[in-house]
Design an enzyme around this catalytic site. Structure first.
Site, mmCIF file in Angstrom:
data_model
loop_
_atom_site.group_PDB
_atom_site.id
_atom_site.type_symbol
_atom_site.label_atom_id
_atom_site.label_comp_id
_atom_site.label_asym_id
_atom_site.label_seq_id
_atom_site.Cartn_x
_atom_site.Cartn_y
_atom_site.Cartn_z
ATOM 1 N N SER A 79 -7.893 -0.971 0.827
ATOM 2 C CA SER A 79 -8.889 -1.252 1.859
ATOM 3 C C SER A 79 -9.570 -0.004 2.405
ATOM 4 O O SER A 79 -10.192 0.731 1.659
ATOM 5 C CB SER A 79 -8.212 -2.042 2.972
ATOM 6 O OG SER A 79 -9.171 -2.447 3.892
ATOM 7 N N HIS A 80 -9.383 0.236 3.679
ATOM 8 C CA HIS A 80 -10.081 1.335 4.352
ATOM 9 C C HIS A 80 -9.354 2.667 4.207
ATOM 10 O O HIS A 80 -9.823 3.680 4.715
ATOM 11 C CB HIS A 80 -10.205 0.987 5.837
ATOM 12 C CG HIS A 80 -8.875 0.638 6.433
ATOM 13 N ND1 HIS A 80 -8.230 -0.528 6.144
ATOM 14 C CD2 HIS A 80 -8.061 1.329 7.247
ATOM 15 C CE1 HIS A 80 -7.081 -0.557 6.781
ATOM 16 N NE2 HIS A 80 -6.938 0.556 7.451
ATOM 17 N N ASP B 192 -14.371 -5.909 2.872
ATOM 18 C CA ASP B 192 -14.107 -7.027 3.791
ATOM 19 C C ASP B 192 -14.355 -6.671 5.252
ATOM 20 O O ASP B 192 -14.438 -7.551 6.100
ATOM 21 C CB ASP B 192 -12.707 -7.618 3.572
ATOM 22 C CG ASP B 192 -11.598 -6.600 3.706
ATOM 23 O OD1 ASP B 192 -11.895 -5.428 3.989
ATOM 24 O OD2 ASP B 192 -10.425 -6.987 3.503
ATOM 25 N N ARG B 193 -14.476 -5.385 5.558
ATOM 26 C CA ARG B 193 -14.742 -5.008 6.951
ATOM 27 C C ARG B 193 -16.232 -4.767 7.182
ATOM 28 O O ARG B 193 -16.961 -4.509 6.231
ATOM 29 C CB ARG B 193 -14.001 -3.724 7.300
ATOM 30 C CG ARG B 193 -12.513 -3.866 7.251
ATOM 31 C CD ARG B 193 -11.838 -2.602 7.714
ATOM 32 N NE ARG B 193 -10.406 -2.849 7.777
ATOM 33 C CZ ARG B 193 -9.568 -2.230 8.579
ATOM 34 N NH1 ARG B 193 -10.010 -1.287 9.376
ATOM 35 N NH2 ARG B 193 -8.284 -2.534 8.588
ATOM 36 N N ASP C 226 -12.896 -2.056 0.254
ATOM 37 C CA ASP C 226 -12.908 -3.280 -0.558
ATOM 38 C C ASP C 226 -13.905 -4.323 -0.065
ATOM 39 O O ASP C 226 -13.905 -5.461 -0.541
ATOM 40 C CB ASP C 226 -11.501 -3.879 -0.648
ATOM 41 C CG ASP C 226 -10.949 -4.298 0.692
ATOM 42 O OD1 ASP C 226 -11.326 -3.677 1.708
ATOM 43 O OD2 ASP C 226 -10.131 -5.224 0.742
ATOM 44 N N ASP D 62 -16.198 -1.381 4.237
ATOM 45 C CA ASP D 62 -15.072 -0.498 3.912
ATOM 46 C C ASP D 62 -14.795 -0.451 2.412
ATOM 47 O O ASP D 62 -15.584 -0.951 1.604
ATOM 48 C CB ASP D 62 -13.816 -0.956 4.663
ATOM 49 C CG ASP D 62 -13.308 -2.289 4.148
ATOM 50 O OD1 ASP D 62 -14.132 -3.072 3.660
ATOM 51 O OD2 ASP D 62 -12.091 -2.541 4.206
ATOM 52 N N LYS E 94 -11.844 -11.888 5.192
ATOM 53 C CA LYS E 94 -12.941 -11.421 6.012
ATOM 54 C C LYS E 94 -14.003 -10.872 5.068
ATOM 55 O O LYS E 94 -13.705 -10.535 3.923
ATOM 56 C CB LYS E 94 -12.488 -10.399 7.034
ATOM 57 C CG LYS E 94 -11.780 -9.170 6.495
ATOM 58 C CD LYS E 94 -11.239 -8.393 7.683
ATOM 59 C CE LYS E 94 -10.581 -7.090 7.284
ATOM 60 N NZ LYS E 94 -9.233 -7.250 6.759
ATOM 61 N N ARG F 133 0.855 -1.193 0.000
ATOM 62 C CA ARG F 133 0.000 0.000 0.000
ATOM 63 C C ARG F 133 0.888 1.239 0.000
ATOM 64 O O ARG F 133 1.753 1.387 0.863
ATOM 65 C CB ARG F 133 -0.912 0.019 1.219
ATOM 66 C CG ARG F 133 -1.962 -1.056 1.125
ATOM 67 C CD ARG F 133 -2.973 -0.996 2.246
ATOM 68 N NE ARG F 133 -3.787 -2.206 2.214
ATOM 69 C CZ ARG F 133 -4.614 -2.578 3.166
ATOM 70 N NH1 ARG F 133 -4.756 -1.847 4.247
ATOM 71 N NH2 ARG F 133 -5.306 -3.690 3.059
HETATM 72 C C1 G16 Z 1 -5.841 -5.637 7.067
HETATM 73 C C2 G16 Z 1 -5.724 -7.089 7.388
HETATM 74 C C3 G16 Z 1 -6.359 -7.360 8.719
HETATM 75 C C4 G16 Z 1 -5.788 -6.464 9.780
HETATM 76 C C5 G16 Z 1 -5.926 -5.019 9.351
HETATM 77 C C6 G16 Z 1 -5.327 -4.013 10.298
HETATM 78 O O1 G16 Z 1 -7.181 -5.306 6.898
HETATM 79 O O2 G16 Z 1 -6.348 -7.880 6.414
HETATM 80 O O3 G16 Z 1 -6.153 -8.694 9.012
HETATM 81 O O4 G16 Z 1 -6.429 -6.645 10.999
HETATM 82 O O5 G16 Z 1 -5.313 -4.860 8.095
HETATM 83 O O6 G16 Z 1 -3.983 -4.012 10.193
HETATM 84 P P1 G16 Z 1 -3.052 -2.959 10.885
HETATM 85 O O7 G16 Z 1 -3.467 -2.909 12.322
HETATM 86 O O8 G16 Z 1 -1.698 -3.550 10.680
HETATM 87 O O9 G16 Z 1 -3.253 -1.622 10.222
HETATM 88 P P2 G16 Z 1 -7.676 -4.488 5.658
HETATM 89 O O10 G16 Z 1 -9.149 -4.347 5.847
HETATM 90 O O11 G16 Z 1 -6.915 -3.187 5.742
HETATM 91 O O12 G16 Z 1 -7.271 -5.303 4.480
#
Ligand code: G16
Length: 543
Positions: free
Chosen positions: A113-114, A281-282, A279, A277, A376, A22
């Site tokens: 993602s978010h 998954d959240r 993508d 979120d 997720k 990212r």
């Molecule tokens: C990703 C991972 C998750 C993780 C999250 C937060 O989520 O897939 O398993 O819990 O990041 O990560 P961090 O605390 O390291 O920022 P997502 O939704 O961003 O793909």
């Protein structure tokens, strides 16, 4: 059309984080930057000749351009077939499902993602393996090693293609199937949940608001909630995916989904509020004037799964990431099933799911899922709650309060300090690591610090070891403080501090979370010297 070999040189820091690479959009826009990374993925993926690859993204800025590059590189590297969501769109769980359904070699998912999007926002790319799940650490580390020595990549010389609509075309020797991004996923949801029961719920006047945050789940939620389940039109808000998410931050939490939160706390608000979120998954679940913490949501799901069609046979086991509260552990204990504690990152659940050791898993970071895919799944979690409400005919709040009465309540909060100086953040964690053993055994605020360590995980399936996954402080009253640095940020470092306090007494389960946790918040700052080392006096985001 000729396949061209292009000379290139390595870029610094193409190491994937918690979930893929990212970076800011302008970083990805540098000549060869994306191409280098994609070539390294294809190299590590190994035997790709003639194989099928799923491709799609969350629609954020640069999604379209990146897909053009990926298609031409896939063709240039001998991939046989691409399954691509129309418009370049696929939610992360839908991509996971398609990889599994088509027994594909894997998938390339474009998303940060978010994280916010737009020309100066974030972009991301990750590879999912054959089981549909995020590539495990050995794979991502091999990609990283390769990025340090790459000197060329292969690409088909071809004009840009149109993938705006479903259909099929060839690109060189490669076949591209552009599919409806929603249909397969929606069908899968029909297999797992009692859709007629949920439809009846809506018919009886039940109201909900789903905030798609102008991200990928808009079309999925409209199809499933409004079309297949008959929820009133308008149930889904902010349903059009936009390249910059409408200027918002597509993170379903109490801060960034404020419009939804305001609706849910209004006097005539809907009965269920949910958001997903960037993508898809959240998830975030809200009742009327009631927030369900992701940790509680997971525990409630585990305790009630047997009531839903897809899970009637029971759960083989459950898992949670280490910083997630221990609420689900108590459910697993009562049910006599295993509960695994993994590092943060969905990739750590993959082996457990594949081996049939767990059926459900989740994380404090607004993620929950099951063995139906290997990611997720935001909408799945929302449908789970809807189905549960349809079966139990109780409000969200009543379901959660009854859960606390049976299992006790974990007051839980996460404090995020965003964009702090990376060196300062690393110093803070290193200092905690160094003092961990001497802190252990001391008492603070009247509670004995039983365990203080740097969490390490041995995968029970492949026995791989993951170290330095966060500093844990476990107190004898069941409370916990956890510190770790985020692996998904793109600016400086983000320090996450997670705190929880166990309250078995039903008389004391209705207090303010931040007040109840005040003693741990104080202690967390004091033990880590957050203000002294980072200069920050308060967190940027509290969830
Ligand atoms: C990703 C991972 C998750 C993780 C999250 C937060 O989520 O897939 O398993 O819990 O990041 O990560 P961090 O605390 O390291 O920022 P997502 O939704 O961003 O793909």
């Amino acid at each position: 059309m000729a396949i061209k070999t292009v000379s290139t040189t390595p870029f610094d820091e193409q190491r994937p984080g918690t979930s893929g690479l990212r970076k800011k959009v302008p970083v990805f826009q540098q000549p060869h930057y994306l191409e280098n990374f994609v070539q390294c993925i294809l190299h590590v993926a190994g035997d790709i000749e003639g194989k099928t690859l799923v491709v799609g993204g969350d629609g954020r800025y640069y999604n379209q351009q990146a897909i053009q590059v990926i298609l031409k590189m896939a063709a240039g590297n001998g991939i046989g077939r691409i399954i691509l969501g129309a418009g370049g769109l696929l939610s992360t769980p839908a991509a996971s499902h398609l990889i599994r359904k088509h027994k594909a070699l894997g998938g390339i998912v474009l998303s940060a993602s978010h994280n916010p999007g737009g020309p100066n926002g974030d972009f991301g790319i990750k590879f999912n393996i054959r089981n549909g799940g995020p590539a495990p650490t050995p794979f991502t580390e091999a990609v990283y090693e390769r990025t340090k020595i790459i000197d060329s990549y292969k690409i088909l010389e071809a004009d840009d293609v149109d993938f705006g609509h479903t259909g099929q075309f060839s690109l060189g020797d490669m076949q591209v199937d552009v599919i409806d991004p929603v249909a397969d996923y929606a069908d899968l949801m029909e297999e797992l949940f009692d859709l007629p029961a949920i439809s009846n719920l809506f018919e009886s006047g039940f109201t909900m608001c789903f905030d798609a945050m102008h991200a990928i789940t808009g079309p999925y939620a409209r199809e499933i909630l409004e079309h297949r389940l008959g929820a009133p039109v308008g149930t889904v808000i902010r349903g059009e995916p936009l390249e910059d998410f409408g200027g918002g931050h597509p993170d379903p939490n109490l801060v960034y989904a404020k419009d939804l939160v305001d609706q849910m706390y209004a006097s005539q608000g809907p009965s269920l509020g949910a958001a997903s979120d960037g993508d898809g998954d959240r998830n975030m679940i809200l009742g009327k004037q009631f927030f369900v913490t992701p940790s509680d949501s997971l525990a409630v799901m585990a305790a009630n799964a047997h009531l839903l069609p897809g899970y009637r046979q029971g759960l083989s086991g459950v898992a949670r990431s280490m910083p997630t509260s221990s609420a689900v552990d108590r459910v697993a204990d009562a049910m006599g099933i295993a509960c695994y504690e993994t590092p943060t990152g969905w990739k750590y659940f993959g082996n457990l799911l594949d081996a049939g050791k767990i059926t459900l898993c989740g994380e404090e970071s607004f993620g929950a899922g099951s063995d139906h895919v290997r990611e997720k799944d935001g909408l799945w979690a929302v449908l789970f709650w809807l189905n549960l409400i349809a079966v139990r005919r109780q409000s969200v709040e009543a379901i959660v309060r009854q859960h606390w009465a049976s299992y006790g309540r974990y007051y839980y909060t996460r404090h995020d300090y965003e964009g702090i100086d990376t060196a300062a953040a690393e110093k803070l964690i290193a200092a905690l690591r160094d003092t961990a053993s001497s802190l252990q055994g001391q008492s603070f605020e009247g509670n004995l610090l039983k365990t203080c360590d740097d969490f390490a995980y041995t995968d029970p399936v492949d026995h791989s070891i993951s170290e330095h996954q966060g500093i844990r402080m476990l107190f004898d009253n069941g409370s916990r403080i956890v510190y770790r640095l985020s692996g998904t940020g793109t600016e400086g470092a983000t320090l996450r501090v997670y705190m929880e306090h166990f309250e078995p007494d039903t008389e004391k389960q209705d207090q303010d979370t931040q007040e109840t946790l005040a003693y741990l918040i104080r202690l967390a700052n004091q033990l880590a010297g957050i203000t002294t080392i980072t200069g920050r006096t308060s967190p940027d985001v509290i969830t």
